[in-house]
Enzyme design. Structure first.
Site, mmCIF file in Angstrom:
data_model
loop_
_atom_site.group_PDB
_atom_site.id
_atom_site.type_symbol
_atom_site.label_atom_id
_atom_site.label_comp_id
_atom_site.label_asym_id
_atom_site.label_seq_id
_atom_site.Cartn_x
_atom_site.Cartn_y
_atom_site.Cartn_z
ATOM 1 N N ASP A 194 -33.010 -18.022 -28.331
ATOM 2 C CA ASP A 194 -33.285 -18.128 -29.771
ATOM 3 C C ASP A 194 -34.785 -18.218 -30.088
ATOM 4 O O ASP A 194 -35.179 -18.221 -31.247
ATOM 5 C CB ASP A 194 -32.515 -19.312 -30.403
ATOM 6 C CG ASP A 194 -32.740 -20.640 -29.711
ATOM 7 O OD1 ASP A 194 -33.065 -20.645 -28.511
ATOM 8 O OD2 ASP A 194 -32.584 -21.689 -30.377
ATOM 9 N N ASP B 39 -37.496 -27.794 -30.302
ATOM 10 C CA ASP B 39 -36.665 -27.946 -29.104
ATOM 11 C C ASP B 39 -37.238 -29.029 -28.193
ATOM 12 O O ASP B 39 -37.636 -28.780 -27.051
ATOM 13 C CB ASP B 39 -36.511 -26.599 -28.377
ATOM 14 C CG ASP B 39 -35.571 -25.691 -29.151
ATOM 15 O OD1 ASP B 39 -35.736 -25.607 -30.378
ATOM 16 O OD2 ASP B 39 -34.662 -25.088 -28.544
HETATM 17 ZN ZN LIG Z 1 -33.751 -23.381 -29.784
HETATM 18 ZN ZN LIG Z 2 -34.060 -24.531 -26.455
#
Ligand SMILES: [Zn+2]
Ligand SMILES: [Zn+2]
Length: 309
Positions: free
Chosen positions: A64, A211
């Protein structure tokens, strides 16, 4: 300086939310942070151009955040002589791009310079005549980098009275001094710009940290920034799940921004489980912790004015 969110979502692209990518436009140049699937569509939509794209900084090698790379690299090859592109990222980023290029057989009409993190890497990942990019290692389920984008300090305020006292004639010499350049007068005297300028004014800065859960590096990257774009993937009631997956809740992210002295926090990498109607709830939870926090939305842009202190 203008920050534009090309996408604000995490995990997978949704009909109502594109994957995370931040582009910063400064002095006509573009600096991109993360490139989720379909990022080139977003860049086209905001009409910032592709040729001015100088740098793409990737946080980590989860799809992503990086699967948009081949698309954007190919799109940039559609314009004549786009010039050097720098790709910054975690170990493996170079291999990832070069293997994709080989397997997909695409041809690029510009060179790429790779800056890959390693343990001996200096704190400054990248620097040009306008800005520098600092990196730090975050805490996720895989190796992940956070970034701090910094404009170089600007020359101090010009003091006309000092210039007059030094006998510098009004005109081009004043202009040069205002830009921080030294000048030589007709009588051969060299005037250093500092003699007629106040103390240098701090540049603007932006943190990009997604993240991750909170760690020291994230606080360092966020310190006193104009805007912190931070992972706010979940509602506070999903704290346990967030931490287990290496993410923050909106409350965690707002707390980091507040403690680090950020002027504003924009929370991104929103979980696909939240539809647009849920975003108000996320906003409420974030604002409870930090009044200058908000939830990022696709194509929202944020202007950062000059600091004058
Ligand atoms: Zn991510
Ligand atoms: Zn990630």
């Amino acid at each position: 300086m203008k920050c534009v969110l090309l996408g604000s979502g995490g995990m997978m692209p949704m009909p109502y939310r594109s994957l995370i990518s931040l582009v910063i436009r400064f002095q006509g140049c573009l600096y991109m942070f993360d490139a989720g699937e379909g990022v080139q569509v977003g860049l086209k939509k905001v009409r910032l151009g592709i040729k001015p794209l100088r740098v793409i900084a990737i946080s980590h090698l989860h799809g992503d955040h990086c699967l948009g790379l081949p698309g954007i690299l190919m799109m940039r090859a559609q314009v004549p002589e786009p010039g050097l592109l720098t790709i910054i990222g975690p170990p493996g980023i170079k291999r990832f791009v070069l293997q994709l290029k080989e397997i997909l057989g695409f041809v690029l009409n510009y060179p790429i310079s790779f800056i890959e993190w390693d343990e001996k890497a200096p704190e400054i990942a990248y620097e040009d005549e306008l800005v520098r990019v600092i990196w730090g290692t975050l805490k996720h389920t895989t190796f992940c980098l956070g970034y701090r984008f910094e404009e170089h300090a600007r020359p101090g305020k010009f003091r006309p009275d000092s210039a007059i006292a030094l006998g510098i004639p009004k005109g081009p010499a004043w202009g040069k001094l205002q830009k921080g350049e030294n000048v030589t007068l007709e009588n051969g005297a060299c005037i250093p710009a500092e003699q007629v300028l106040g103390k240098p004014r701090p540049g603007r800065n932006v943190c990009y940290g997604v993240d991750t859960i909170a760690n020291k590096a994230l606080y360092r990257l966020c310190k006193d920034v104009d805007i912190a774009f931070l992972d706010g993937m979940f509602m506070p009631e999903h704290q346990e799940e967030a931490t287990a997956k290496g993410h923050m809740t909106v409350d965690d992210a707002a707390r980091v921004a507040l403690r680090a002295g950020a002027r504003k926090a924009v929370l991104v990498h929103i979980s696909p489980r939240y539809t647009d109607e849920d975003l108000n709830k996320l906003t409420e939870a974030a604002v409870k912790r930090f009044g200058a926090a908000e939830i990022g939305r696709d194509f929202q842009s944020y202007d950062i004015g000059l600091r004058d202190e």
